[in-house]
Motif scaffolding. Structure first.
Motif, PDB file in Angstrom:
ATOM      1  N   SER A 128       0.854  -1.195   0.000  1.00  0.00           N
ATOM      2  CA  SER A 128       0.000   0.000   0.000  1.00  0.00           C
ATOM      3  C   SER A 128       0.888   1.243   0.000  1.00  0.00           C
ATOM      4  CB  SER A 128      -0.915   0.016   1.226  1.00  0.00           C
ATOM      5  OG  SER A 128      -1.835  -1.054   1.175  1.00  0.00           O
ATOM      6  N   ALA A 129       0.426   2.255  -0.720  1.00  0.00           N
ATOM      7  CA  ALA A 129       1.183   3.508  -0.774  1.00  0.00           C
ATOM      8  C   ALA A 129       0.199   4.682  -0.865  1.00  0.00           C
ATOM      9  CB  ALA A 129       2.129   3.507  -1.964  1.00  0.00           C
ATOM     10  N   GLY A 130       0.568   5.796  -0.241  1.00  0.00           N
ATOM     11  CA  GLY A 130      -0.270   6.991  -0.280  1.00  0.00           C
ATOM     12  C   GLY A 130       0.254   7.991  -1.304  1.00  0.00           C
ATOM     13  N   TYR A 131      -0.641   8.455  -2.186  1.00  0.00           N
ATOM     14  CA  TYR A 131      -0.254   9.402  -3.237  1.00  0.00           C
ATOM     15  C   TYR A 131      -1.177  10.619  -3.201  1.00  0.00           C
ATOM     16  CZ  TYR A 131       2.257   5.378  -5.183  1.00  0.00           C
ATOM     17  OH  TYR A 131       3.091   4.309  -5.366  1.00  0.00           O
ATOM     18  N   LEU A 132      -0.744  11.710  -3.877  1.00  0.00           N
ATOM     19  CA  LEU A 132      -1.567  12.901  -4.065  1.00  0.00           C
ATOM     20  C   LEU A 132      -1.810  13.042  -5.563  1.00  0.00           C
ATOM     21  CD1 LEU A 132      -2.920  15.328  -2.675  1.00  0.00           C
ATOM     22  CD2 LEU A 132      -0.813  16.616  -3.148  1.00  0.00           C
ATOM     23  N   LYS A 133      -3.105  12.906  -5.966  1.00  0.00           N
ATOM     24  CA  LYS A 133      -3.458  12.929  -7.381  1.00  0.00           C
ATOM     25  C   LYS A 133      -4.516  13.998  -7.603  1.00  0.00           C
ATOM     26  CE  LYS A 133      -3.495  11.063 -11.584  1.00  0.00           C
ATOM     27  NZ  LYS A 133      -2.333  10.925 -12.463  1.00  0.00           N
ATOM     28  N   GLN A 134      -4.142  15.028  -8.385  1.00  0.00           N
ATOM     29  CA  GLN A 134      -5.077  16.100  -8.707  1.00  0.00           C
ATOM     30  C   GLN A 134      -5.695  16.685  -7.445  1.00  0.00           C
ATOM     31  OE1 GLN A 134      -6.754  13.380 -12.131  1.00  0.00           O
ATOM     32  NE2 GLN A 134      -7.692  15.403 -12.339  1.00  0.00           N
ATOM     33  N   GLY A 135      -4.840  16.842  -6.453  1.00  0.00           N
ATOM     34  CA  GLY A 135      -5.295  17.470  -5.207  1.00  0.00           C
ATOM     35  C   GLY A 135      -6.031  16.526  -4.278  1.00  0.00           C
ATOM     36  N   GLN A 136      -6.206  15.269  -4.678  1.00  0.00           N
ATOM     37  CA  GLN A 136      -6.907  14.289  -3.861  1.00  0.00           C
ATOM     38  C   GLN A 136      -5.894  13.303  -3.235  1.00  0.00           C
ATOM     39  OE1 GLN A 136     -10.019  13.722  -2.972  1.00  0.00           O
ATOM     40  NE2 GLN A 136     -11.320  14.935  -4.351  1.00  0.00           N
ATOM     41  N   GLN A 137      -6.141  12.940  -1.992  1.00  0.00           N
ATOM     42  CA  GLN A 137      -5.306  11.925  -1.319  1.00  0.00           C
ATOM     43  C   GLN A 137      -5.803  10.542  -1.729  1.00  0.00           C
ATOM     44  OE1 GLN A 137      -4.684  12.539   2.895  1.00  0.00           O
ATOM     45  NE2 GLN A 137      -4.400  10.326   3.226  1.00  0.00           N
ATOM     46  N   VAL A 138      -4.894   9.745  -2.284  1.00  0.00           N
ATOM     47  CA  VAL A 138      -5.266   8.435  -2.810  1.00  0.00           C
ATOM     48  C   VAL A 138      -4.381   7.360  -2.163  1.00  0.00           C
ATOM     49  CG1 VAL A 138      -5.513   6.999  -4.872  1.00  0.00           C
ATOM     50  CG2 VAL A 138      -5.917   9.477  -5.014  1.00  0.00           C
ATOM     51  N   THR A 139      -5.026   6.269  -1.740  1.00  0.00           N
ATOM     52  CA  THR A 139      -4.284   5.097  -1.230  1.00  0.00           C
ATOM     53  C   THR A 139      -4.486   3.952  -2.199  1.00  0.00           C
ATOM     54  OG1 THR A 139      -4.599   5.761   1.084  1.00  0.00           O
ATOM     55  CG2 THR A 139      -4.026   3.446   0.655  1.00  0.00           C
TER      56      THR A 139
END
Length: 444
Positions: A128-139
């Motif tokens: 699992s990894a946490g990313y920032l996509k288009q201003g949204q927090q995505v796991t």
């Protein structure tokens, strides 16, 4: 104490066992980490691929372009799964079907490796990894079925363990062969020492490895020195005895002189003393003649000596129709002077045959030395006289012919071997019972 061979074998077996266990643990851990690292790296690449193919529209919905993704995500329970989570939505791969692969949400930049149970109880490894996509927090979580990895691990462990055990057995066999070959000279020396103790050989073969050859050479030197010293001692004893016999002859001549012709008491006393001294000298001369050739390591076959002695006594006492019972261990050998043993047994057996009615029993056995017991069915001896039987010249019955020296000589021989001698009334027949224990070494 264990033999050198067993100690070497046990030591090598323990060392190999520790080495095998340590190697097994190290290889298992190393391979686990290597495979796990490879799977984690691949799953991390999958999470990055998913990040690149997702899009979040104006309403905050996740849109995934799955045309460039692996077909395994489309096939039910394929063993490769993903989960994409935002605060508003959660998207799963079709391969999960209706299985809920929920994982904790992660902050941007965080990573986690998880072990989960997937559909059909599949063992899963998930990244699992946490990313920032288009201003949204995505796991994003990608999971893979690792049953193949566990099976390969088990197969490797069994194969490695089997091969290692076979290798250990082969090494132990090789070590046993090498040790046996290396210790062969020691076994040869051991057997020759046994033969030397039995008197079958006169010296040990000195052809041996350098480590033990000095020991064998020294043993042979000591044996030769003992033989030489014994021979010289016997010769000196014989020479002394001959000189004393000459002096005794002179004493007897003095006793026959004119001056003592009328002194019968003094003359008789001189004759009595010279006769006793002559008996002692004759005994020592006989020992010097017979025992001077005896090797220090030669053992006396007790059974053979006893059989011969019993036959002789039966011929001497034919009028009694003797029944002599002998219980002697045929493997027992006496490591001492043969004439000492012959005179010891001859005197006590002769004494028993002289006083018995018809039965004499002899028992000789190994009891940390040599234990001898002689019993007869004669009248026995009064308790008050038992302690005096070993005194020179003592005779319990003056009417019976004899010098009174037999048991005294036996006692002297027993003392010379640090032994013990006891008299008692026989519980079996009521006659005299003689118990002797000699500390002389016996053959194994």
């Amino acid at each position: 104490m264990r033999s050198v061979r067993s100690r070497l074998s046990i030591g090598l077996a323990i060392f190999l066992a520790v080495l095998l266990i340590g190697q097994w643990l190290w290889l298992t851990f190393t391979i686990d980490r290597l495979i796990e690292k490879q799977v984690i790296t691949r799953l991390q690449e999958e999470t990055q691929t998913l990040v690149a193919h997702i899009h979040i529209n104006a309403e905050g919905e996740i849109l995934l372009d799955d045309r460039r993704l692996s077909s395994s995500y489309q096939r039910a329970f394929s063993g490769l799964y993903f989960s994409i989570q935002t605060p508003q939505q959660q998207l799963f791969s079709r391969s999960l079907w209706d299985f809920d692969l929920s994982t904790p949400a992660l902050n941007v930049g965080e990573k986690a490796t998880l072990y989960l149970e997937g559909p059909g109880q599949q063992p899963l490894m998930a990244v699992s990894a946490g990313y920032l996509k288009q201003g949204q927090q995505v796991t994003i979580t990608v999971a893979e079925d690792i049953a193949w990895m566990l099976e390969d691990k088990t197969h490797f462990q069994w194969t490695f363990t089997t091969l290692s055990l076979l290798g250990v057995l082969a090494l132990l066999g090789l070590q046993f062969w090498i040790v046996r070959r290396a210790l062969r000279p020691l076994n040869k020396a051991k057997n020759e020492l046994k033969l030397l103790g039995q008197g079958d050989i006169e010296k040990i073969d000195e052809q041996a490895p350098d480590e033990i050859r000095p020991l064998l050479v020294e043993l042979n030197r000591l044996m030769a020195s003992m033989v030489t010293k014994t021979r010289r001692s016997r010769q000196s004893l014989g020479n002394l005895a001959h000189r004393l016999k000459t002096q005794l002859t002179l004493l007897n001549q003095i006793a026959d002189s004119e001056e003592l012709k009328n002194d019968a008491v003094t003359k008789a006393a001189i004759y009595q003393q010279t006769q006793e001294i002559k008996q002692i000298i004759d005994r020592e001369l006989k020992r010097a003649r017979v025992s001077g050739l005896t090797l220090p390591g030669r053992g006396v076959d007790i059974h053979e000596l006893v059989v011969s002695l019993a036959d002789t006594l039966k011929r001497i006492y034919q009028d009694k129709q003797l029944i002599i019972t002998c219980q002697v261990d045929k493997q027992l050998r006496f490591h001492g002077d043969r004439e000492d043993l012959l005179e010891l047994l001859g005197n006590i057996m002769d004494n028993a045959c002289k006083w018995c009615q018809s039965r004499v029993e002899l028992e000789i056995k190994n009891e940390k030395g040599i234990a001898i017991r002689v019993m007869d069915d004669g009248p026995g001896c009064h308790d008050d006289d038992l302690s005096a039987l070993t005194q020179r010249g003592f005779r319990a019955d003056e009417s019976t012919p004899g010098s009174g020296l037999g048991l005294a000589i036996v006692f002297d021989i027993v003392e010379s071997y640090d032994g013990t001698m006891q008299f008692a009334q026989s519980q079996k027949w009521g006659g005299l019972q003689v118990d002797i224990h000699l500390q002389a070494s016996v053959a194994d």
